[in-house]
Structure formats: C-alpha cells, structure tokens
Design an enzyme around this catalytic site. Sequence first.
Site, PDB file in Angstrom:
ATOM      1  N   HIS A  52       0.839  -1.210   0.000  1.00  0.00           N
ATOM      2  CA  HIS A  52       0.000   0.000   0.000  1.00  0.00           C
ATOM      3  C   HIS A  52       0.876   1.264   0.000  1.00  0.00           C
ATOM      4  CE1 HIS A  52      -3.985  -1.827   0.345  1.00  0.00           C
ATOM      5  NE2 HIS A  52      -3.390  -2.754   1.077  1.00  0.00           N
ATOM      6  N   ASP A  54       2.602   1.937  -3.115  1.00  0.00           N
ATOM      7  CA  ASP A  54       2.783   2.324  -4.516  1.00  0.00           C
ATOM      8  C   ASP A  54       1.887   3.491  -4.916  1.00  0.00           C
ATOM      9  OD1 ASP A  54       0.520   0.692  -4.393  1.00  0.00           O
ATOM     10  OD2 ASP A  54       0.932  -0.335  -6.286  1.00  0.00           O
ATOM     11  N   GLY A 158      -4.142 -12.238  -4.894  1.00  0.00           N
ATOM     12  CA  GLY A 158      -3.198 -11.151  -4.677  1.00  0.00           C
ATOM     13  C   GLY A 158      -1.859 -11.370  -5.336  1.00  0.00           C
ATOM     14  N   ASP A 208       2.369  -3.797 -10.068  1.00  0.00           N
ATOM     15  CA  ASP A 208       2.095  -5.090 -10.682  1.00  0.00           C
ATOM     16  C   ASP A 208       2.542  -5.133 -12.136  1.00  0.00           C
ATOM     17  OD1 ASP A 208       0.959  -5.433  -8.238  1.00  0.00           O
ATOM     18  OD2 ASP A 208      -1.107  -5.581  -8.953  1.00  0.00           O
ATOM     19  N   TYR A 258     -10.466  -0.656  -0.523  1.00  0.00           N
ATOM     20  CA  TYR A 258      -9.274  -0.161  -1.226  1.00  0.00           C
ATOM     21  C   TYR A 258      -9.365   1.333  -1.518  1.00  0.00           C
ATOM     22  CZ  TYR A 258      -5.472  -0.045  -4.672  1.00  0.00           C
ATOM     23  OH  TYR A 258      -4.327   0.262  -5.365  1.00  0.00           O
TER      24      TYR A 258
END
Length: 418
Positions: A52, A54, A158, A208, A258
């Site tokens: 958390h 990025d 994930g 990612d 989120y």
Amino acid sequence: QPEQVTMEDCLGRTASLEELHHEVESLFLREFGCKPDSVVYAPGRVNIIGEHTDYNDGFVLPMALPLVTMMAGKRIESNVVNVVTGGKDVTTRLTPGSPKDICVSFPVPDPKQERRDGAQRIPDVEWANYVKGVLVNYKRLCGAFNSAIVSTVPLGGGLSSSAALEVATYTLLEQLFPIDHPVTPVEKALACQEAEHVYANVPCGIMDQFVSVMATENHLLCIDCESMRVTQVPFQNPHVVVLITNSNVRHNLGSSEYPVRRQQCEAASKAMGKRSLRLCTLEDLEAAGIEDETIKRRAHHVISENARVQQAIESLKTTDYYRLGALMNESHASLREDFAVSCPEIDLLVDIAQRQPGVYGSRITGGGFGGCTVTLVKRSHVDDLMKAIYDGYASPERRPTFYVCNASGGAAVFNTGT
C-alpha cells in the site's frame, strides 16, 4: 459433508513453460483449426515488502513468479477479436467453475471512439475486459486476431493475475502488430495500468505491471513509484526460498475498502501539506496534530513501510536474511494494526509460519482482506513449514495452497528450446 483435505491437495499447480506452450498451442488448434504465429507469456508477482505504498508514490520490492499467463495469437482477416481460454490440470480457469473452453468475441475497438464515448465493456466476462483495455491503450491501431490463453497464476489471491493477463496481451500485440518506434518498458507498463483503471475500474498503482514487464531472473525489482525508476536487487541463494501460501479466503471488504484507504492516505498527506505520503516523515505526522486517529494510523503505516523497504534493500546487500525477515514481520504487524487490511485467516497463517524453525519472516501480501502470505524460509525447512501450516490451518471447509518460488524473469516471447 466436505471431504477431508490432504496435504497433497494443498500443493499449488505449476507447469514448465514447455508444458504451458503445449497446452496453449493445443487449445488454439482445437478452437481455430491452425497453429498460432506467436506465443508469449507474462508472470504474476509477489511483493516481498512495501504494501500500500505504490499509490502513495513510495517504494515497493516485488519479485516475478514462475507462475505465468501464456497467450498464443494469429492475425486474421476480419474485424473481430476472438479470445479463447481453457485449462486442464495445471492451469487456472479465467472463468472459475466452467468445465469447458470459453471463447469471447468482440469487434476490434476504435480507441478514439472508446475515449470519446466512454469504455464499452464486455458484459458478463470480466477477464475479457483486461484484453480489450490493452488493445485500446496499445500504441498503434490493432487489427483482428485469434488468441488462446492459459495461466498458472491463481485468481483472486493477490498475485497479480490481472497484470499478468494485461502484460501478456500487450506482449502478444507487439508480435502481431509491431510498432515502428518500440515503446519503453515504462510506457508498456503504464498502458497496461491504464487498461486496468478504465476497463476493470481498479485504481491500482504501478507495481504489478512494472514487475511483470521489467523483472529479471534472480532479482527483486525495487520500484520508486514517484520517479518510476527501477533498480534490480540481486536475490539468489540456493538455501533460501519464498513460500507463498494462498489462504483461499477472499473477504468482500477488499473492493470497497481499497478506495477508502487511498482517500485516507490522501487526507493525511494533505493535512501535512505534502503532495504525497512519500514526502512525509514520522516527525511530520506527529507535528501535524491530525485528530482523526484512523487517518493518522494509515499514514503511520505508509511512512514506516517506505522506511522498511529501504532497510530491506540494505539487508539484501549483505544477505542478512534475518534482518529482512524481521522487517517482513514488522510490515505484517503494521498492516494488521495500522492499516487494518488483514483478517483472522491470514493472521493465523502468519502466526504459524513465524513460529516455525528456519523461517526468517512472514507477512500478508497483496491488497489484503484474504489472499496470500509470503514467507522467507530456509530451503531445508520448507517441507516442515508447509506441514505445520497444513496441520494448523487446513479443515474440511478451507485449505491452503502452497507455491515454493524463486525470483523469475519478466514478460517474454516463447521460443522453442529456450
């Protein structure tokens, strides 16, 4: 009454690139009656530390996995894109529960029209929107093509199955519709990120897609999410492995919480008068006098997690795995207490792992509210660790899934014999 889960049931399905190539080529031939012109693949990822951070312009330290999404493709004379997905014993179905191959067809998208009128999503087949989104964000107009997809990246755990699909799609388009002036790896990753933002409605950070595009074998990828600079961090020791444990639990809070976490982080940086939490220190946080304790704790996690990533890189320079493991343990405690994205099942997996001999450290990885844990462990102890987790976690109602991994490379074209 559910059947008792065995230890063998919990070993994650993996496959070599050669096995996947055989499967995707067979699927393509079965669906389209000919062989593909190109086959490419892109990996999923696990984040070793830096959770958390990025989307707060911070630092992350992921590695690419030997779990990949592979795509085969061939240009056709048509105005329609046809994409088939299937799976046998070694692969994950993009449409869970479907016993058959699923083929989705949609018109070749017009990027200008899609941007002017809004994204025209494909109803009822969520994974196909990732493919279409990449087509819209590709750096040149695409024509029609047939494609087949197989994957060993588990869905919803994930491990970035979505980024693997996006990056594999972009890599296939580079083969089928070459660009006169090739794009940079950063541009490629950002195009895939934009596809996820617009066509999946997921406001993800850059981690990612960056690691799926840019990873190199036997290295972690440190990403500075503000400058978008990447640094390859050596990570190769024959006596140390990464164990990923999928809880196979996914709480529905994830999708709704989120964006809330993002808003809380933005509120904290605004209260400190900074553009992002990347620029804030713990001293800034104390001096700001933020009255909302929840927002203060969210900021505390991000600021301290950024520091842990930097410390983790230093520990890897001296191969101090005990220090790296301690930082992973601290990260989990922070994600559980300050950022509140863990859950009882994940906490149990982490607690079991942290108490086992040969374990350096363990924590939740990914967005949270279920999914996977990542554990750094001595290779000599990994079998005992999996047995301990199985004994303490598995039941007729739930089972863990294990993947023993080393750092792998990024997206590539599959060439027979390589």
